[in-house]
Design a protein around this motif. Structure first.
Motif, short mmCIF file in Angstrom:
data_model
loop_
_atom_site.label_atom_id
_atom_site.label_comp_id
_atom_site.label_asym_id
_atom_site.label_seq_id
_atom_site.Cartn_x
_atom_site.Cartn_y
_atom_site.Cartn_z
N TYR A 108 -3.27 3.51 -4.16
CA TYR A 108 -3.43 4.26 -5.42
C TYR A 108 -4.42 5.41 -5.24
N CYS A 109 -5.57 5.12 -4.64
CA CYS A 109 -6.61 6.16 -4.49
C CYS A 109 -6.11 7.31 -3.63
N THR A 110 -5.39 6.98 -2.55
CA THR A 110 -4.84 8.05 -1.71
C THR A 110 -3.75 8.80 -2.46
N GLY A 111 -2.89 8.05 -3.14
CA GLY A 111 -1.80 8.69 -3.90
C GLY A 111 -2.32 9.65 -4.95
N ALA B 178 0.83 -1.21 0.00
CA ALA B 178 0.00 0.00 0.00
C ALA B 178 0.87 1.26 0.00
N GLY B 179 1.90 1.27 0.85
CA GLY B 179 2.75 2.45 0.97
C GLY B 179 3.51 2.72 -0.32
N LEU B 180 4.05 1.66 -0.94
CA LEU B 180 4.81 1.85 -2.19
C LEU B 180 3.90 2.34 -3.31
N MET B 181 2.69 1.77 -3.38
CA MET B 181 1.76 2.20 -4.44
C MET B 181 1.36 3.66 -4.22
N CYS B 182 1.17 4.03 -2.97
CA CYS B 182 0.81 5.42 -2.67
C CYS B 182 1.97 6.35 -3.03
N ALA C 117 -13.00 2.48 -3.82
CA ALA C 117 -11.61 2.25 -4.25
C ALA C 117 -11.53 1.09 -5.24
N LEU C 118 -12.32 0.04 -5.00
CA LEU C 118 -12.28 -1.11 -5.92
C LEU C 118 -12.78 -0.73 -7.31
N SER C 119 -13.72 0.23 -7.35
CA SER C 119 -14.23 0.62 -8.67
C SER C 119 -13.22 1.53 -9.39
N ARG C 120 -12.37 2.22 -8.62
CA ARG C 120 -11.40 3.12 -9.27
C ARG C 120 -10.07 2.42 -9.59
N PHE C 121 -9.75 1.37 -8.83
CA PHE C 121 -8.50 0.64 -9.11
C PHE C 121 -8.87 -0.79 -9.48
N THR C 122 -8.89 -1.08 -10.77
CA THR C 122 -9.29 -2.41 -11.25
C THR C 122 -8.03 -3.22 -11.58
N PRO C 123 -8.13 -4.56 -11.65
CA PRO C 123 -6.94 -5.37 -11.89
C PRO C 123 -6.15 -4.95 -13.13
N ASP C 124 -6.85 -4.45 -14.17
CA ASP C 124 -6.10 -4.11 -15.40
C ASP C 124 -5.13 -2.96 -15.17
N ILE C 125 -5.35 -2.12 -14.17
CA ILE C 125 -4.40 -1.04 -13.91
C ILE C 125 -3.08 -1.65 -13.44
N PHE C 126 -3.17 -2.65 -12.58
CA PHE C 126 -1.94 -3.30 -12.11
C PHE C 126 -1.30 -4.11 -13.24
N LEU C 127 -2.15 -4.76 -14.04
CA LEU C 127 -1.62 -5.56 -15.15
C LEU C 127 -0.87 -4.70 -16.16
N SER C 128 -1.32 -3.46 -16.34
CA SER C 128 -0.62 -2.60 -17.31
C SER C 128 0.80 -2.30 -16.81
N TYR D 176 -4.01 10.04 6.76
CA TYR D 176 -4.59 9.01 5.90
C TYR D 176 -4.16 7.63 6.39
N PHE D 177 -4.99 6.62 6.17
CA PHE D 177 -4.65 5.22 6.47
C PHE D 177 -4.96 4.38 5.23
N VAL D 178 -4.00 3.54 4.84
CA VAL D 178 -4.23 2.67 3.66
C VAL D 178 -3.74 1.25 3.91
N GLY D 179 -4.29 0.30 3.18
CA GLY D 179 -3.81 -1.08 3.22
C GLY D 179 -4.41 -1.89 4.35
N GLU D 180 -3.65 -2.86 4.80
CA GLU D 180 -4.15 -3.85 5.76
C GLU D 180 -4.40 -3.26 7.15
#
Ligand SMILES: Cc1cc2nc3c(=O)[nH]c(=O)nc-3n(C[C@H](O)[C@H](O)[C@H](O)COP(=O)(O)OP(=O)(O)OC[C@H]3O[C@@H](n4cnc5c(N)ncnc54)[C@H](O)[C@@H]3O)c2cc1C
Length: 388
Positions: free
Chosen positions: A382-385, A14-18, A73-84, A357-361
């Motif tokens: 991602y959403c917080t970032g 979560a931290g790295l993605m942010c 958040a799930l609607s804004r960050f979909t698996p294809d974003i990570f796959l790209s 802000y708080f993100v992740g697990e």
């Protein structure tokens, strides 16, 4: 004192993605982690092949006291974003089952990808950093063994309590409490269950395809008898929904109707013993134990209908109450955490404390087995970032 627009504490998924998302928006970002390297949990995830997302992710795959929170958040960050991202770096991956995506090679490729993307965003990363104190005045003031820093926004991405030997800590909960945020009680999840009952110890090593149910949730996967109790994918999954004192119900023969099957056996193989017949469907040691404990073995034509119904019950509805779990030491995740009612589901910012802000697990959002927890870490980071 060095000043940043965004300081992130915790360099996991979560931290790295942010950090990379905020950095690539031009924000001046510093990420601090207590460990000697970032991404430790990513490295051990998915048997070191990192089950990094799930193609079929949806809010139903998560437990939380506030079940709708994760939807945005799930609607804004979909698996294809990570796959790209994987495609950008030419990282090969494969689908195991039910949408679960794993790296073909090793999880390290994911950490390297994240570090490269942080570099592109000019996000600074400092490891071996002990946070001594955090205060909020005009800015957040962060006192560490590496020096003092100030920031307009502070993102807590320190994860949950599982696997303390690779850097897990209750730090995120302590900061939440310090700033007056509520915590939903935590417990180990995606974890083997233990039983006081010693009857099953000699079954250790046996694995069976089952349907395991608890609290209106069911999982059709295998269970594994262990020296302490039960493990295997179906048990790890149900552990997310199980609370101490509750029973779980296990259907050891989910593919057949044992009443009908026994009636059929009575006509077709009347002299055959029940242990032989069920022994063709389940491991023999398990059948022997069940008949020893719950119903006598005899030729199948000697069972009356009442006994047949009872036998079917003990195989189709094995009811058992675990005494506990194997704990945070081997749990994959932590259930509970920072109460999401305290945060905006859009930005993950605290309603009470501006800029926190708080993100992740660390949040009270727990995914099922199958890539959902890493997906949540990416999505929330991602959403917080994007908005911090
Ligand atoms: C063995 C194992 C296998 C797993 N496999 C998968 C899988 O294949 N797929 C999946 O989806 N999920 C998997 N998970 C779960 C998933 O890895 C986590 O849910 C996810 O990594 C959580 O990300 P996070 O960034 O929120 O927290 P973490 O990854 O836990 O990162 C938190 C970071 O904060 C740092 N930190 C903690 N306290 C402090 C402090 N006081 N000061 C500074 N830094 C601090 C830690 O060092 C760590 O780097 C697995 C978990 C385990 C344990």
């Amino acid at each position: 004192m060095k000043h940043y627009q965004v300081i992130i504490i915790g360099g996991g998924a979560a931290g790295l993605m942010c950090a990379l998302t905020a950095g690539q928006r031009g924000k001046k970002v510093l990420l601090l982690d207590q460990s000697d390297q970032v991404g430790n949990k990513i490295l051990v995830s998915g048997g070191r092949h990192c089950n990094f997302t799930n193609l079929w992710v949806q809010s139903d795959n998560y437990t939380s006291n506030n079940p709708n929170f994760c939807k945005s958040a799930l609607s804004r960050f979909t698996p294809d974003i990570f796959l790209s991202l994987l495609e950008k770096y030419g990282i090969p991956y494969n689908e195991k089952k039910a949408g679960q995506l794993f790296c073909n090679k090793e999880a390290k490729e994911i950490v390297n990808l994240l570090l490269k993307e942080c570099e592109i965003g000019k996000a600074e990363i400092k490891t071996n950093c002990e946070i001594k104190n955090i205060q909020k005045e005009e800015y957040f003031l962060i006192n560490t063994n590496l020096g003092d820093y100030s920031a307009e926004s502070l993102v807590i991405a320190t994860g949950g309590l599982s696997m303390p030997e690779i850097g897990a800590s209750g730090f995120g909960y302590d900061i939440a409490k310090q700033f007056g945020l509520n915590i939903i009680p935590t417990s180990p999840a995606l974890v083997p269950l233990v039983f006081d009952n010693k009857h099953f110890r000699d079954l250790a090593g046996i694995s069976v395809e089952t349907l395991v149910s608890c609290n209106k949730k069911s999982f059709r996967e295998s269970i594994l008898f262990t020296h302490k109790g039960l493990s295997g994918p179906a048990i790890l999954q149900i552990s997310n929904y199980w609370n101490k004192g509750e029973e779980i119900v296990i259907n050891l023969l989910p593919d057949i109707d044992l009443v009908k099957t026994m009636n059929k056996w009575q006509k077709e193989k009347p002299k055959a013993e029940l242990k032989t017949l069920i022994g063709e469907l389940l491991p023999k040691r398990l059948v022997q134990k069940w008949l020893e404990l719950y119903c006598p073995n005899k030729p199948v034509n000697q069972y009356n209908q009442k006994e047949i119904n009872k036998t079917a019950q003990v195989f189709h509805k094995w009811r058992t109450i675990p005494s506990g779990t194997e704990g945070y030491k081997i749990a994959e995740v932590t259930k509970g955490g920072v109460d999401t009612k305290e945060l905006s589901s859009k930005t993950f910012e605290s309603h009470k404390v501006k800029g926190l802000y708080f993100v992740g697990e660390v949040l009270d959002v727990t995914g099922q087995l199958g890539g959902f927890n890493l997906h949540w870490a990416w999505a929330s980071g991602y959403c917080t970032g994007q908005l911090v």
